[in-house]
Design a protein around this motif. Structure first.
Motif, PDB file in Angstrom:
ATOM      1  N   ILE A 181     -14.670 -25.627 -36.924  1.00 41.01           N
ATOM      2  CA  ILE A 181     -13.708 -25.477 -35.830  1.00 41.01           C
ATOM      3  C   ILE A 181     -12.578 -24.540 -36.262  1.00 41.01           C
ATOM      4  N   TYR A 182     -12.091 -24.752 -37.477  1.00 40.06           N
ATOM      5  CA  TYR A 182     -11.011 -23.920 -37.980  1.00 40.06           C
ATOM      6  C   TYR A 182     -11.449 -22.450 -38.077  1.00 40.06           C
ATOM      7  N   THR A 183     -12.670 -22.233 -38.563  1.00 42.79           N
ATOM      8  CA  THR A 183     -13.172 -20.867 -38.741  1.00 42.79           C
ATOM      9  C   THR A 183     -13.229 -20.126 -37.408  1.00 42.79           C
ATOM     10  N   PRO A 187     -25.194 -23.273 -39.882  1.00 38.36           N
ATOM     11  CA  PRO A 187     -25.437 -24.712 -39.954  1.00 38.36           C
ATOM     12  C   PRO A 187     -24.225 -25.531 -39.524  1.00 38.36           C
ATOM     13  N   VAL A 188     -23.801 -25.348 -38.300  1.00 40.49           N
ATOM     14  CA  VAL A 188     -22.673 -26.131 -37.786  1.00 40.49           C
ATOM     15  C   VAL A 188     -23.069 -26.682 -36.425  1.00 40.49           C
ATOM     16  N   SER A 189     -22.515 -27.851 -36.085  1.00 37.38           N
ATOM     17  CA  SER A 189     -22.942 -28.480 -34.838  1.00 37.38           C
ATOM     18  C   SER A 189     -22.449 -27.665 -33.645  1.00 37.38           C
ATOM     19  N   ARG A 190     -23.207 -27.748 -32.561  1.00 38.29           N
ATOM     20  CA  ARG A 190     -22.840 -26.988 -31.365  1.00 38.29           C
ATOM     21  C   ARG A 190     -21.506 -27.487 -30.813  1.00 38.29           C
ATOM     22  N   LEU A 191     -21.250 -28.801 -30.978  1.00 42.03           N
ATOM     23  CA  LEU A 191     -19.967 -29.340 -30.524  1.00 42.03           C
ATOM     24  C   LEU A 191     -18.818 -28.655 -31.258  1.00 42.03           C
ATOM     25  N   SER A 192     -18.994 -28.430 -32.563  1.00 45.92           N
ATOM     26  CA  SER A 192     -17.877 -27.814 -33.285  1.00 45.92           C
ATOM     27  C   SER A 192     -17.710 -26.342 -32.909  1.00 45.92           C
ATOM     28  N   ILE A 193     -18.794 -25.693 -32.518  1.00 44.85           N
ATOM     29  CA  ILE A 193     -18.649 -24.315 -32.036  1.00 44.85           C
ATOM     30  C   ILE A 193     -17.813 -24.310 -30.748  1.00 44.85           C
ATOM     31  N   ALA A 226     -23.380 -29.533 -23.977  1.00 47.73           N
ATOM     32  CA  ALA A 226     -24.793 -29.743 -23.639  1.00 47.73           C
ATOM     33  C   ALA A 226     -25.478 -28.405 -23.365  1.00 47.73           C
ATOM     34  N   LEU A 227     -24.787 -27.518 -22.628  1.00 43.78           N
ATOM     35  CA  LEU A 227     -25.391 -26.221 -22.327  1.00 43.78           C
ATOM     36  C   LEU A 227     -25.488 -25.354 -23.580  1.00 43.78           C
TER      37      LEU A 227
END
Ligand SMILES: Nc1ncnc2c1ncn2[C@@H]1O[C@H](COP(=O)(O)OP(=O)(O)OP(=O)(O)O)[C@@H](O)[C@H]1O
Ligand SMILES: [Mg+2]
Lengths: 260, 334
Positions: free
Chosen positions: A8-10, A99-105, A252-253
């Motif tokens: 998230i920070y990145t 390798p990061v969750s889509r939620l964090s993106i 979700a999308l």
């Protein structure tokens, strides 16, 4: 968990870097609402008369939170939709394969974009307070903090809506059309320019209630100028609900978005 | 993680919807890449290489089949797979507004590279000779500089499986060789498994342990570069002589020759290991007092194999509008 926070920070950091490098965006996002205030605020103010309804609130005072809301709407929506450009220029693949969750993106994008939107909004608040459009006597620390919460909620909602649009359409032309058919009604239905109370036709009144910006602006009015359609907790609850729902849909999308 | 293959695909298939119909871009591909192997994917434009790699790297969904990276399923264990892989995309994938260093830093952070982040970034910048340009915005870079930066980025985190989609496209020969030697070094020292697509046949020959040639979404041949070349008929020796008939009869008795035919200026033979056959032929001719004017040997190149298998004009035929569009956007961005 810490990995997600790093992600998230990145992504937040990238938004900041891009914003700082783009002089035109800095000037544009702060300048536009002030131009509106000067022209629309003064112009419509004359048409509406000096006071809103039976209150002692002047039109300029009334319209200020509305224009802050407008800034947040435009800036956030634009930032969310900018993912289309990331796709166009290929950078989206670099993000999607990581390798990061889509939620964090999604949260990173929201964090970055809403930081920028809220900073701009605060700048406008400082200016309208400095020139006396919102009298200092109306402002309190608590009120300002409450307004900031509404700014963030609104921004998070509209960045999410922008991301949803970006995930659903993939060319820039249809995005233009969508923005006109979608953003302008959101703006006009939000009560930014005129009060939406029992006085307006029922259909307009009802329609305003599905506009997230209506609650954000009403909430900001409640906390900044003590003039609102609903009590602050109603606006707050509605805003939180909209934010959660739209973040969930955007995530979700995003899980289904493909990098090709 | 013993005995797991780096990559394992079974009957991988991808259909795209186009104008109401469907288009099969990848048509039931199966192969395995062992740990530490460099595997090449060759094929003409539109063969399905990038589509395959996109599915292997989790960014494109497959229609059917199964894919495992280091034993992890690319659909059910996406996150795990993403941890293990690195990719250099065929198409541009940099943020042009950011500087080179900021692009690398973004990548390092997303992949959780914390220790020695600074020095790793310096190292990869040096590798691609961009140290001096590290703090310039990428939009001011030339095409080759951008490509070098993308390559540098692919090496920042330490992937176990590396995907290189036409990695050295647009690079000058010196830089290309440097990248090759770095790739082989990583492969040897870190036992990195690599899957590579390229249109440069020397590149495939030089780097790959094994190669699959694909066309129209299907694998049409697979093997080591040497194996592919010798399956293609071995070396060709051309002999210039005026005494064709006599030499022809003589050569029929020499072992190791697969095929003899007379040409306008002499004789053409094929056989394995042509450089060993040449002195044998020379000696036999000498002994029988037959005069030879010249002899040349030509080893089939991978390019001969490639063209032989995929046909000469396939390239133009299947350069779809998307490829054209891509070439266009690439030209614009770089
Ligand atoms: N999103 C898409 N929709 C429809 N068709 C597609 C899509 N992506 C790729 N294709 C088609 O699938 C085929 C394979 O494309 P792919 O990019 O995998 O080829 P490639 O082997 O990588 O070619 P190149 O050497 O040009 O990179 C092409 O015919 C292409 O037009
Ligand atoms: Mg390709």
């Amino acid at each position: 968990m810490s990995r997600s926070l790093d992600a998230i920070y990145t992504i937040w950091l990238r938004e900041m870097l891009r914003f700082i490098k783009s002089k035109s965006r800095i000037v544009g996002s702060g300048g536009q609402p002030l131009v509106w205030l000067a022209i629309v605020g003064v112009g419509l103010g004359t048409a509406f008369g000096l006071h809103i309804g039976s209150s002692s609130i002047s039109y300029l005072t009334f319209v200020s939170p509305g224009l802050i809301g407008m800034t947040i709407l435009f800036s956030s929506m634009f930032a969310g939709v900018s993912v289309i450009w990331d796709r166009q220029f290929g950078f989206l693949k670099e993000i999607l394969v990581a390798p990061v969750s889509r939620l964090s993106i999604v949260l990173g994008k929201i964090a970055g974009s809403s930081t920028i939107a809220v900073m701009t909004a605060l700048l406008i608040l400082v200016i309208v307070a400095a020139i006396g459009v919102i009298p200092l006597s109306m402002l309190s620390v608590a009120g300002i903090l409450e307004a900031i919460v509404f700014m963030f909620l609104a921004s998070m909602t509209f960045v999410s809506i922008g991301l949803i649009i970006a995930a659903l359409i993939n060319n820039i032309e249809s995005f233009q059309v969508l923005m006109n058919f979608f953003v302008m009604p959101l703006f006009f239905l939000s009560s930014a320019l005129f009060p939406i109370t029992g006085n307006v036709p029922a259909w307009l009144f009802d329609l305003a209630h599905i506009d997230p910006l209506f609650y954000s602006i009403d909430g900001m009015r409640a906390s900044l100028i003590h003039f609102s359609t609903y009590p602050i907790y109603v606006d707050g609850a509605a805003s939180v609900a909209f934010t959660i729902v739209f973040i969930a849909i955007a995530t979700a999308l995003f899980k289904r978005i493909e990098g090709k | 993680m013993q005995n797991t293959n780096a990559i394992e695909l079974k009957a991988l298939r991808k259909e795209f919807k186009v104008n109401g119909g469907k288009f099969v871009a990848v048509d039931g591909i199966s192969f395995t890449v062992k740990e530490g192997e460099i595997f090449g994917l060759l094929g003409p434009n539109g063969a399905g290489k990038t589509t395959t790699i996109s599915m292997l790297t989790t960014i494109l969904s497959k229609t059917s089949g199964s894919v495992k990276i280091c034993g992890f399923d690319v659909v059910r264990e996406k996150e795990k797979v993403r941890e293990l892989i690195g990719i250099i995309f065929q198409d541009p994938s940099l943020d042009d507004e950011l500087t080179a260093r900021e692009n690398l830093d973004f990548h390092a952070r997303l992949y959780g590279v914390k220790e020695d982040k600074k020095s790793i970034i310096e190292d990869v910048l040096r590798l691609v000779e961009l140290e001096e340009y590290a703090d310039r915005q990428v939009k001011t870079f030339s095409g080759g500089m951008k490509r070098r930066l993308e390559i540098a980025r692919g090496f920042i985190h330490h992937p176990k499986v590396l995907f290189l989609d036409e990695p050295t496209i647009g690079l000058d020969p010196q830089t290309r060789r440097k990248i090759w030697s770095y790739i082989t070094r990583l492969n040897k020292e870190k036992n990195l498994s690599i899957i590579l697509t390229t249109h440069y046949m020397e590149e495939a020959d030089e780097l790959c342990d094994r190669i699959a040639i694909i066309d129209h979404g299907k694998i049409i041949k697979m093997g080591t570069p040497e194996g592919l070349k010798s399956s293609f008929g071995g070396d060709v020796i051309r002999i210039g002589t005026k005494e064709k008939k006599e030499l022809h009869t003589l050569l029929k008795k020499v072992s190791g020759i697969k095929n003899i035919k007379e040409s306008e200026t002499g004789i053409e033979i094929s056989g394995n290991d042509g450089s060993r056959l040449m002195p044998i032929i020379a000696k036999a001719a000498n002994k029988n007092k037959l005069e030879i004017d010249y002899m040349t040997v030509k080893r089939p190149t991978l390019e001969d194999v490639f063209i032989g298998l995929t046909g000469r004009d396939i390239r133009d035929e299947s350069a779809s509008s998307k490829d054209v569009l891509r070439a266009f956007t690439r030209g614009r961005h770089r």
